[in-house]
Design an enzyme around this catalytic site. Structure first.
Site, mmCIF file in Angstrom:
data_model
loop_
_atom_site.group_PDB
_atom_site.id
_atom_site.type_symbol
_atom_site.label_atom_id
_atom_site.label_comp_id
_atom_site.label_asym_id
_atom_site.label_seq_id
_atom_site.Cartn_x
_atom_site.Cartn_y
_atom_site.Cartn_z
ATOM 1 N N ASP A 1 0.827 -1.064 0.107
ATOM 2 C CA ASP A 1 0.045 -0.083 -0.064
ATOM 3 C C ASP A 1 0.915 1.244 0.215
ATOM 4 O OD1 ASP A 1 -2.177 1.747 0.255
ATOM 5 O OD2 ASP A 1 -2.660 1.170 2.322
ATOM 6 N N ASP B 1 -2.557 2.457 -6.252
ATOM 7 C CA ASP B 1 -1.739 2.625 -5.140
ATOM 8 C C ASP B 1 -1.783 1.209 -4.291
ATOM 9 O OD1 ASP B 1 -4.181 3.024 -3.932
ATOM 10 O OD2 ASP B 1 -3.224 4.623 -2.766
ATOM 11 N N GLU B 2 -2.408 0.196 -4.661
ATOM 12 C CA GLU B 2 -2.436 -0.688 -3.685
ATOM 13 C C GLU B 2 -2.712 -2.105 -4.525
ATOM 14 O OE1 GLU B 2 -5.640 -1.940 -0.193
ATOM 15 O OE2 GLU B 2 -6.047 -0.189 -1.550
#
Length: 368
Positions: free
Chosen positions: A16, A112-113
């Site tokens: 993350d 983003d993860e």
């Protein structure tokens, strides 16, 4: 943990990125470094929504999906920055390239993860902890950004672990530690447990995972409805889901669980506006339009319904999405309702998908 002995475990990493949009802006713009910034809409006029806040802004209570006007109230010196989605997408692709050095089993959740299954890693490192460290270091060295990692035997526990030591954190929860970790976890930290449910649990003397484990599955269902079965599983760290790479995007949506039940229509409209803004931004990011708007409603008793409306021509603008969701809400007679969650989704993309096919699709995007 005797039942877990002699079992072959998956090696799952959840990566993350730390305050991703804001961190990219601070990296690319030295004047923003060390200052509270919010990437999102301006608070002027009707006001926008915060997509991501820097850690300097988070110290004041600013968070994602908050109205920009509220963010300004909490942090009068906050700097609002217009999103640069093309830049974030480019950085995300470079992050995926780092992931692919170790495994092809990558399940992106958003830009983003992502989950990674490194049970069998390309470089033969063997240790999921070492792989996570290598990935974090590569992101720092090559992209000048930081990421937090959670390492465990399944997706659920790995995701919780990645959030423990943010920013730039790394947490490992091994097979022998999963149940004890979940037992110590406060009930409000379990995914799916909002403020109302947490308060109910505490009123019953249930404060931790260990307290929840004292209830049988039938008792959990009796007190919490269908969600009780879910709580029964997660208190034991059980999650059999596999990492699913290259999921085709069938819908793009966002949802939010509120800190208190919504009872006023104006409150519900306000939240729909914020959620619709997130959906519209994500559609723009992936150059998508759809024909079906779906509204998801979860009430305080965990009863859940969905309502949808389809259009002859594809749409993707904020106004149409938001007004359609509000119209769908009115058709549910919300005057006497107590709503704990709202979600808005756009689907039925048909032949309109124009994203590059050389990167992993992020699947359905959700705001939690």
């Amino acid at each position: 943990m005797e039942a877990r002995q002699n079992t072959s475990y998956r090696k799952i990493i959840h990566i993350d990125m730390d305050a991703f949009y804001a961190s990219v802006e601070q990296r690319d713009n030295p004047e923003y470094r060390g200052k509270p910034i919010a990437v999102g809409g301006s608070p002027e006029g009707r006001g926008g929504v915060v997509a991501t806040a820097s850690y300097e802004a988070r110290k004041f209570g600013v968070r994602s999906a908050m109205s920009s006007k509220k963010a300004l109230q909490l942090c009068p010196y906050i700097i609002f920055v217009k999103p640069r989605f093309a830049a974030y997408k480019e950085v995300s692709q470079k992050i995926r390239e780092i992931f692919r050095r170790h495994t092809d089993l990558i399940e992106p959740l958003s830009l983003d993860e992502a989950y990674l299954d490194v049970t069998e890693d390309k470089q033969g490192v063997g240790s999921a902890i070492d792989i996570a460290k290598q990935i974090k270091q590569a992101i720092k060295d090559e992209l000048q950004l930081t990421a937090s990692a959670g390492v465990s035997i399944n997706k659920f526990v790995a995701k919780i672990a990645s959030d423990i030591n943010k920013p730039d954190g790394m947490t490992f929860i091994g097979p022998s530690s999963v149940e004890s970790f979940m037992e110590k976890l406060p009930v409000e930290k379990f995914f799916g447990v909002g403020k109302v449910t947490a308060d109910k649990m505490k009123g019953m003397g249930l404060h931790t995972g260990a307290d929840l484990k004292k209830l049988s599955e039938d008792e959990m269902v009796k007190h919490f409805g269908k969600a009780g079965r879910f709580y029964y599983q997660i208190t034991r760290g059980i999650d059999g889901r596999e990492v699913q790479p290259n999921r085709e995007t069938k819908s793009i949506g966002a949802e939010d669980t509120f800190p208190y039940d919504l009872t006023e229509i104006d409150e519900m409209y306000n939240e729909i506006d914020k959620i619709s803004q997130t959906v519209a931004s994500r559609l723009k990011l992936y150059n998508l339009k759809g024909r079906t708007v779906t509204l998801k409603i979860k009430y305080n008793d965990f009863r859940q319904i969905t309502r949808n409306q389809s259009f002859a021509e594809p749409i993707g603008d904020l106004t149409t999405i938001g007004e359609t969701a509000k119209k769908l809400l009115l058709n549910t007679q919300p005057e006497d309702a107590r709503i704990r969650l709202l979600g808005v989704t756009l689907s039925n993309f048909g032949e309109l998908q124009t994203r590059e096919r050389n990167i992993s699709d992020p699947g359905q995007l959700s705001l939690f």
